[in-house]
Design an enzyme around this catalytic site. Sequence first.
Site, PDB file in Angstrom:
ATOM      1  N   ILE A   7       0.818  -1.220   0.000  1.00 55.68           N
ATOM      2  CA  ILE A   7       0.000   0.000   0.000  1.00 55.68           C
ATOM      3  C   ILE A   7       0.852   1.271   0.000  1.00 55.68           C
ATOM      4  O   ILE A   7       0.356   2.339  -0.317  1.00 55.68           O
ATOM      5  CB  ILE A   7      -0.969   0.009   1.194  1.00 55.68           C
ATOM      6  CG1 ILE A   7      -0.210  -0.050   2.524  1.00 55.68           C
ATOM      7  CG2 ILE A   7      -1.955  -1.169   1.092  1.00 55.68           C
ATOM      8  CD1 ILE A   7      -1.068   0.135   3.752  1.00 55.68           C
ATOM      9  N   LYS A   8       2.105   1.162   0.427  1.00 55.20           N
ATOM     10  CA  LYS A   8       3.083   2.273   0.416  1.00 55.20           C
ATOM     11  C   LYS A   8       2.527   3.566   0.994  1.00 55.20           C
ATOM     12  O   LYS A   8       2.679   4.644   0.420  1.00 55.20           O
ATOM     13  CB  LYS A   8       3.619   2.511  -1.002  1.00 55.20           C
ATOM     14  CG  LYS A   8       4.452   1.347  -1.542  1.00 55.20           C
ATOM     15  CD  LYS A   8       5.103   1.702  -2.874  1.00 55.20           C
ATOM     16  CE  LYS A   8       5.916   0.537  -3.406  1.00 55.20           C
ATOM     17  NZ  LYS A   8       5.057  -0.536  -3.953  1.00 55.20           N
ATOM     18  N   ARG A   9       1.928   3.481   2.159  1.00 54.93           N
ATOM     19  CA  ARG A   9       1.447   4.685   2.831  1.00 54.93           C
ATOM     20  C   ARG A   9       2.627   5.430   3.445  1.00 54.93           C
ATOM     21  O   ARG A   9       3.640   4.829   3.788  1.00 54.93           O
ATOM     22  CB  ARG A   9       0.417   4.331   3.900  1.00 54.93           C
ATOM     23  CG  ARG A   9      -0.816   3.600   3.379  1.00 54.93           C
ATOM     24  CD  ARG A   9      -1.570   4.416   2.339  1.00 54.93           C
ATOM     25  NE  ARG A   9      -2.872   3.841   2.057  1.00 54.93           N
ATOM     26  CZ  ARG A   9      -3.221   3.274   0.913  1.00 54.93           C
ATOM     27  NH1 ARG A   9      -2.335   3.198  -0.073  1.00 54.93           N
ATOM     28  NH2 ARG A   9      -4.437   2.802   0.724  1.00 54.93           N
TER      29      ARG A   9
END
Length: 291
Positions: free
Chosen positions: A98-100
Site C-alpha cells: 500500500i506504500k502509505r
Amino acid sequence: MKSLIIDKLFNRVKERGVVCVGLDTALEYIPSYIFEGRSEVEALVEFNKAIIDATIDVAACFKVQIAYYESLGLKGMMAYKETLDYLREKDAIIIADIKRGDIAATAKQYAKAHFEGDFEADFITLSPYMGMDSIEPYMPYIEKGDKGIFSLVRTSNPGAEDIEMLKTVDSRDVYKVVGDKIAEIGKEVIGQCGYSSIGGVIGCTHVEEGIEIRKRFKNMFFLIPGYGAQGGKADDVALYLNSGNGGVVNSSRAILLAYKKQEGREKEFAICAREEVIRMRDEIKAAVESL
C-alpha cells in the site's frame, strides 16, 4: 522471547523457498474464458484463487498490490477483500503493498484500515520519507507480535537515484540514513530468528551495493523487488540473502503471465504459474549455493 510474525515468515522461507507471489492482477492478465458467465470481480477473484491454490506450498508469501484493485473502484476493492480473505483461509502470509507515508492521526487510520477489519494483512509497505514519525503509529500493532512492515529503503526503479543516492552532510547516501533509522527502530521488535518485524524494501538491481547493504542491515528482513522484469538475476538476489534466508523475492507478471510464454496453455495458467515459482525458487537456491 515471544514469537513474532517475522519468525513465521522466516520459517516459511526455510520450508518453501524465497519466492513472494505478487498478485498485481490486471484484468488483461486473466484468460478470456474465465470471464464467461462471471462479472469482472468474480473473474479476478477466481483467477487469484487458482494462482494461490497452485503456489501456496512453494511460495513463502503473497504480496497484493492495492493499486490494481483500487483502479477498478468499489468492485475492485471487493475483489481485494475477497483475495485477502482467501489467503487468510489458506494460512498464507500476506503483504499488502500500500506504500502509505503519512503521519499522526492519518497514519493511525491507515494502520487500523490495513491491520484490522476488511483489509487486514500481516505486513504492509510504508514510505518513510516524511520522517520516522510516519512509522510510529504502526508500532502498537507491530509490538503485539502478529504484524510487521516493510519500509522503502533502496528501491529498484531508475528514479531512485533522484533522492535515495543524494549525499547528506555526513556523506552518507540518503537511503543509508533512512535504512539506519529503520534498523534502529527495528531493534525493538527482533524475533527469535534474529530479524526484525520492521523490514526493508531493497531492490536487487543495484548489484554493486548488494554485499554492503546485506552487511549494513544485518537484522533487517528484506522484501526484494526487481527480479526478472526489472532486470535482476538470481545471482544478484543471492547477494541480498543470508544463506538463502533473510528476505523474500517478489515476482508478479512473470508468474501471473507464465502461461502466455507457452502456446496453448491458457487453461493451465495456474500450473504454469506454479512451474515459474518453482523455477525461480530453484534458480535462486542454486545461486545462493554457488556463492
